[in-house]
Design a protein around this motif. Structure first.
Motif, short mmCIF file in Angstrom:
data_model
loop_
_atom_site.label_atom_id
_atom_site.label_comp_id
_atom_site.label_asym_id
_atom_site.label_seq_id
_atom_site.Cartn_x
_atom_site.Cartn_y
_atom_site.Cartn_z
N TYR A 149 -4.85 4.41 3.89
CA TYR A 149 -4.56 4.07 5.48
C TYR A 149 -3.48 4.52 6.26
O TYR A 149 -3.48 5.17 7.33
CB TYR A 149 -4.81 2.46 5.52
N TYR A 150 -2.59 4.19 5.72
CA TYR A 150 -1.20 4.42 6.30
C TYR A 150 -0.76 5.99 6.60
O TYR A 150 -0.48 6.59 7.52
CB TYR A 150 0.24 3.95 5.50
N GLU A 165 2.83 -5.58 7.39
CA GLU A 165 1.40 -5.15 7.89
C GLU A 165 0.23 -5.59 6.68
O GLU A 165 -0.73 -5.72 7.14
CB GLU A 165 1.26 -3.85 8.12
N SER A 188 -2.07 10.61 12.81
CA SER A 188 -1.62 10.09 11.60
C SER A 188 -0.71 11.09 10.89
O SER A 188 -0.82 12.29 11.21
CB SER A 188 -2.81 9.85 10.69
N GLU A 242 -5.21 7.33 8.55
CA GLU A 242 -5.70 6.79 9.53
C GLU A 242 -4.97 5.97 10.68
O GLU A 242 -5.14 6.04 11.80
CB GLU A 242 -6.75 5.76 9.07
N ARG A 243 -3.61 5.63 10.06
CA ARG A 243 -2.83 4.67 11.06
C ARG A 243 -2.05 5.86 11.90
O ARG A 243 -1.06 6.77 11.62
CB ARG A 243 -1.78 4.11 10.35
N TYR A 276 -4.14 0.58 1.38
CA TYR A 276 -2.93 0.64 2.51
C TYR A 276 -2.45 1.88 2.62
O TYR A 276 -2.21 2.33 3.77
CB TYR A 276 -1.86 -0.60 2.41
N LYS A 290 0.54 7.22 14.80
CA LYS A 290 1.95 6.89 15.29
C LYS A 290 2.17 7.62 16.52
O LYS A 290 1.93 8.80 16.66
CB LYS A 290 2.69 7.08 14.08
N THR A 296 7.54 -1.91 6.33
CA THR A 296 5.87 -1.65 7.18
C THR A 296 4.86 -2.49 6.20
O THR A 296 3.94 -2.97 6.47
CB THR A 296 5.62 -0.38 7.42
#
Length: 63
Positions: free
Chosen positions: A38-39, A15, A52, A42-43, A35, A45, A11
Motif C-alpha cells: 500500500y505504501y 499508520e 505514489s 497506493e498511498r 502495508y 504523497k 509512519t
C-alpha cells in the motif's frame, strides 16, 4: 544515514501498527507486507506531486 528508513518505520507504526490488534505473528507479518505494498503503490504523497512512490519513479523513468 538511516533517516529514510527511520521515517518509514515511524509512519508504519503510526499508520498501521498502533491502529491494529494482532492475534499472532503470522497475522502481523501479513499485515506488514500488505502495508508496504500500500505504501509504495497506493498511498499518495504531496511531496511526490500527488503520486505514489512507484508512480513517481515510473514517471521519472519514462521521461
Amino acid at each position: 544515514d538511516n533517516a529514510a528508513i527511520e521515517s518509514f518505520f515511524g509512519t508504519l507504526k503510526s499508520e498501521y501498527f498502533y491502529l491494529n490488534r494482532f492475534d499472532n505473528v503470522n497475522q502481523l507479518q501479513a499485515g506488514i507486507r500488505h502495508y508496504i505494498h500500500y505504501y509504495n503503490h497506493e498511498r499518495i504523497k504531496t511531496k511526490l506531486k500527488g503520486l505514489s512512490p512507484v508512480q513517481y519513479r515510473n514517471q521519472a523513468l519514462a521521461a
